[in-house]
Design a protein around this motif. Structure first.
Motif, PDB file in Angstrom:
ATOM      1  N   GLU A   1       0.857  -1.199   0.000  1.00  0.00           N
ATOM      2  CA  GLU A   1       0.000   0.000   0.000  1.00  0.00           C
ATOM      3  C   GLU A   1       0.893   1.249   0.000  1.00  0.00           C
ATOM      4  N   THR A   2       0.613   2.161  -0.895  1.00  0.00           N
ATOM      5  CA  THR A   2       1.490   3.330  -1.058  1.00  0.00           C
ATOM      6  C   THR A   2       0.681   4.619  -1.042  1.00  0.00           C
ATOM      7  N   ARG A   3       1.198   5.619  -0.356  1.00  0.00           N
ATOM      8  CA  ARG A   3       0.559   6.939  -0.310  1.00  0.00           C
ATOM      9  C   ARG A   3       1.561   7.982  -0.780  1.00  0.00           C
ATOM     10  N   VAL A   4       1.026   9.129  -1.143  1.00  0.00           N
ATOM     11  CA  VAL A   4       1.934  10.198  -1.573  1.00  0.00           C
ATOM     12  C   VAL A   4       1.634  11.475  -0.802  1.00  0.00           C
ATOM     13  N   SER A   5       2.690  12.203  -0.496  1.00  0.00           N
ATOM     14  CA  SER A   5       2.533  13.480   0.189  1.00  0.00           C
ATOM     15  C   SER A   5       3.356  14.527  -0.571  1.00  0.00           C
ATOM     16  N   VAL A   6       2.676  15.529  -1.102  1.00  0.00           N
ATOM     17  CA  VAL A   6       3.362  16.574  -1.878  1.00  0.00           C
ATOM     18  C   VAL A   6       3.553  17.785  -0.969  1.00  0.00           C
ATOM     19  N   LEU A   7       4.805  18.101  -0.661  1.00  0.00           N
ATOM     20  CA  LEU A   7       5.041  19.183   0.315  1.00  0.00           C
ATOM     21  C   LEU A   7       4.830  20.571  -0.298  1.00  0.00           C
ATOM     22  N   GLY A   8       5.146  20.735  -1.567  1.00  0.00           N
ATOM     23  CA  GLY A   8       4.850  21.987  -2.267  1.00  0.00           C
ATOM     24  C   GLY A   8       5.321  23.247  -1.570  1.00  0.00           C
ATOM     25  N   HIS A   9       4.444  24.244  -1.578  1.00  0.00           N
ATOM     26  CA  HIS A   9       4.836  25.580  -1.111  1.00  0.00           C
ATOM     27  C   HIS A   9       4.995  25.691   0.396  1.00  0.00           C
ATOM     28  N   ILE A  10       4.645  24.633   1.123  1.00  0.00           N
ATOM     29  CA  ILE A  10       4.919  24.592   2.567  1.00  0.00           C
ATOM     30  C   ILE A  10       6.414  24.825   2.789  1.00  0.00           C
ATOM     31  N   GLN A  11       7.224  24.319   1.830  1.00  0.00           N
ATOM     32  CA  GLN A  11       8.686  24.463   1.956  1.00  0.00           C
ATOM     33  C   GLN A  11       9.154  25.901   1.761  1.00  0.00           C
ATOM     34  N   ARG A  12       8.322  26.712   1.137  1.00  0.00           N
ATOM     35  CA  ARG A  12       8.737  28.091   0.877  1.00  0.00           C
ATOM     36  C   ARG A  12       8.259  29.067   1.948  1.00  0.00           C
ATOM     37  N   GLY A  13       7.245  28.626   2.740  1.00  0.00           N
ATOM     38  CA  GLY A  13       6.649  29.562   3.692  1.00  0.00           C
ATOM     39  C   GLY A  13       7.248  29.481   5.075  1.00  0.00           C
ATOM     40  N   GLY A  14       6.865  30.433   5.910  1.00  0.00           N
ATOM     41  CA  GLY A  14       7.226  30.388   7.324  1.00  0.00           C
ATOM     42  C   GLY A  14       8.540  31.052   7.663  1.00  0.00           C
ATOM     43  N   SER A  15       8.817  31.007   8.936  1.00  0.00           N
ATOM     44  CA  SER A  15       9.960  31.713   9.509  1.00  0.00           C
ATOM     45  C   SER A  15      11.311  31.108   9.068  1.00  0.00           C
ATOM     46  N   PRO A  16      12.275  31.944   8.725  1.00  0.00           N
ATOM     47  CA  PRO A  16      13.586  31.392   8.329  1.00  0.00           C
ATOM     48  C   PRO A  16      14.353  30.788   9.504  1.00  0.00           C
ATOM     49  N   THR A  17      15.195  29.816   9.185  1.00  0.00           N
ATOM     50  CA  THR A  17      16.088  29.254  10.200  1.00  0.00           C
ATOM     51  C   THR A  17      17.143  30.300  10.563  1.00  0.00           C
ATOM     52  N   ALA A  18      17.849  30.034  11.655  1.00  0.00           N
ATOM     53  CA  ALA A  18      18.932  30.949  12.077  1.00  0.00           C
ATOM     54  C   ALA A  18      19.964  31.072  10.955  1.00  0.00           C
ATOM     55  N   PHE A  19      20.269  29.941  10.300  1.00  0.00           N
ATOM     56  CA  PHE A  19      21.269  29.952   9.219  1.00  0.00           C
ATOM     57  C   PHE A  19      20.851  30.921   8.123  1.00  0.00           C
ATOM     58  N   ASP A  20      19.588  30.852   7.706  1.00  0.00           N
ATOM     59  CA  ASP A  20      19.120  31.728   6.618  1.00  0.00           C
ATOM     60  C   ASP A  20      19.019  33.188   7.055  1.00  0.00           C
ATOM     61  N   ARG A  21      18.699  33.419   8.327  1.00  0.00           N
ATOM     62  CA  ARG A  21      18.646  34.809   8.803  1.00  0.00           C
ATOM     63  C   ARG A  21      20.046  35.422   8.791  1.00  0.00           C
ATOM     64  N   VAL A  22      21.016  34.633   9.219  1.00  0.00           N
ATOM     65  CA  VAL A  22      22.391  35.142   9.278  1.00  0.00           C
ATOM     66  C   VAL A  22      22.939  35.312   7.863  1.00  0.00           C
ATOM     67  N   LEU A  23      22.696  34.300   7.004  1.00  0.00           N
ATOM     68  CA  LEU A  23      23.195  34.386   5.626  1.00  0.00           C
ATOM     69  C   LEU A  23      22.544  35.562   4.887  1.00  0.00           C
ATOM     70  N   GLY A  24      21.230  35.712   5.013  1.00  0.00           N
ATOM     71  CA  GLY A  24      20.521  36.815   4.357  1.00  0.00           C
ATOM     72  C   GLY A  24      21.061  38.159   4.832  1.00  0.00           C
ATOM     73  N   THR A  25      21.302  38.264   6.118  1.00  0.00           N
ATOM     74  CA  THR A  25      21.824  39.506   6.694  1.00  0.00           C
ATOM     75  C   THR A  25      23.214  39.801   6.126  1.00  0.00           C
ATOM     76  N   ARG A  26      24.062  38.782   6.088  1.00  0.00           N
ATOM     77  CA  ARG A  26      25.440  38.994   5.588  1.00  0.00           C
ATOM     78  C   ARG A  26      25.434  39.369   4.110  1.00  0.00           C
ATOM     79  N   LEU A  27      24.568  38.722   3.327  1.00  0.00           N
ATOM     80  CA  LEU A  27      24.501  39.015   1.880  1.00  0.00           C
ATOM     81  C   LEU A  27      23.952  40.417   1.634  1.00  0.00           C
ATOM     82  N   GLY A  28      22.969  40.830   2.447  1.00  0.00           N
ATOM     83  CA  GLY A  28      22.399  42.176   2.310  1.00  0.00           C
ATOM     84  C   GLY A  28      23.430  43.251   2.602  1.00  0.00           C
ATOM     85  N   VAL A  29      24.184  43.037   3.663  1.00  0.00           N
ATOM     86  CA  VAL A  29      25.241  43.997   4.041  1.00  0.00           C
ATOM     87  C   VAL A  29      26.284  44.071   2.921  1.00  0.00           C
TER      88      VAL A  29
END
Ligand code: F6P
Length: 343
Positions: free
Chosen positions: A265-293
């Protein structure tokens, strides 16, 4: 006072607001005025802006998406839009432009540099992590962590029901999310756009696993993966302004084949735009900040036609043209590590 415009284009991701905040804070410190251009290149075509100051960017660091909005508008696609971009660049009184985006948005930025708007710098953004010249683009780590958590959750339900679950993650040309989320989440099979899918092989891995007593399996597949030598129509043929097909459907098709061939028996789960939404991780906040500067630093020092990038642990600048020349696909050494844990 010299004015810098900033726009965010293409698919959104977590961490865009960290970049916007950093550009505003560093820009103001360096004596620039910053103006936000709404909805990517569309804002330049339509002269649609918003003012950005220390108060408008206050509190946005943990927010997903982009306070500027985004679009997939390509001014090279429609007759007359390039002229509008040039005219509005002048009308807005811009000294320079910071373009935050992936291959498409930065591809436009790179062309504009050749077409007379020379004062542009780029900041790499994409959850797909497929821009060359940067080791990571922000947005990837946040998406990866969402996908990993989903794989963890799917494990427990797959195990209880003795099912195979196919998890479809994003990844158009490169399977970075599939590979790393699969490694982090302990996937039993990982399928990526770089390697055509051999369904017989996938089924045999799952069957072997079941024969050693594991009555559930997790198969992670990137949405851009294709089945080897198959005539199966897996994708809709709807195109965006950059000519990309609207992806989706590989997970469903794969689940059907697995169930048919193995009887599990097999099911499928499509994560889609859930991966694009929500709060950034610490890594992405720091990287985004460094790139912006760094982007403001590039404007201040007149290093135009360049893109801020992460190489090793350092933020460097690279040629915008080089950065969009080719996509960075999954490192086969990393995929080899993932394969050790298949089955
Ligand atoms: O390019 C980033 C990305 O998230 C891809 O992984 C995906 O195929 C695409 O964007 C989806 O775009 P849209 O927001 O148009 O559905």
């Amino acid at each position: 006072m010299k004015r810098i415009g900033i726009l965010t284009g293409g698919g959104d991701c977590s961490g865009l607001n960290a970049v916007i905040r950093a550009v505003v804070r560093k820009g103001l410190l360096d004596g620039f005025e910053i103006v936000g251009i709404k909805n990517g290149w569309k804002g330049l075509v339509e002269n649609d802006t918003m003012s950005l100051n220390i108060n408008t960017v206050s509190g946005i660091l943990p927010k997903g998406g982009s306070i500027l909005g985004t679009s997939r508008t390509n001014p090279y696609k429609k007759e007359g839009e390039l002229q509008k971009v040039k005219a509005n660049f002048k009308k807005m009184g811009l000294y320079a432009l910071i373009a935050v985006g992936g291959e498409d948005t930065l591809g436009v930025a790179s062309k504009l540099v050749d077409d007379g708007i020379s004062n542009i710098v780029g900041v790499p953004k994409t959850i797909d992590n497929d821009l060359s010249a940067t080791d990571y683009s922000f947005g990837f780590d946040s998406a990866l962590n969402v996908a990993m958590e989903c794989i963890d959750r799917l494990h427990t339900t797959a195990e209880s029901h003795h099912r195979v679950i196919v998890v479809e993650v994003m990844g158009r040309h490169a399977g970075w999310i599939a590979t790393e989320a699969g490694i982090a989440g302990g996937a039993d099979v990982i399928l990526i756009p770089e390697i055509p899918i051999d369904i017989e092989e996938v089924c045999s891995v799952i069957q072997k696993r079941h024969s050693r007593g594991k009555t559930f399996s997790i198969v992670v597949v990137a949405e851009g993966a294709k089945v080897k030598g198959s005539g199966m129509v897996l994708q809709e043929q709807k195109l965006d302004a950059f000519g990309h097909v609207h992806l989706g459907g590989i997970g469903e098709a794969l689940a059907g084949e697995i169930e048919k061939k193995t009887g599990y028996e097999t099911r499928v789960s499509v994560l889609g735009h859930i991966q694009r939404g929500g709060s950034p991780t610490a890594f992405d906040r720091v990287l985004g900040t460094r790139l912006g500067v760094k982007a403001v630093e590039l404007v201040r020092t007149k290093k135009f036609g360049r893109m801020a990038a992460l190489q090793g642990i350092k933020i460097v600048d690279v040629s915008l043209k080089e950065a969009v020349r080719e996509l960075r696909t999954v490192d086969m050494e990393l995929y080899g590590i993932a394969k050790i844990f298949f089955g």
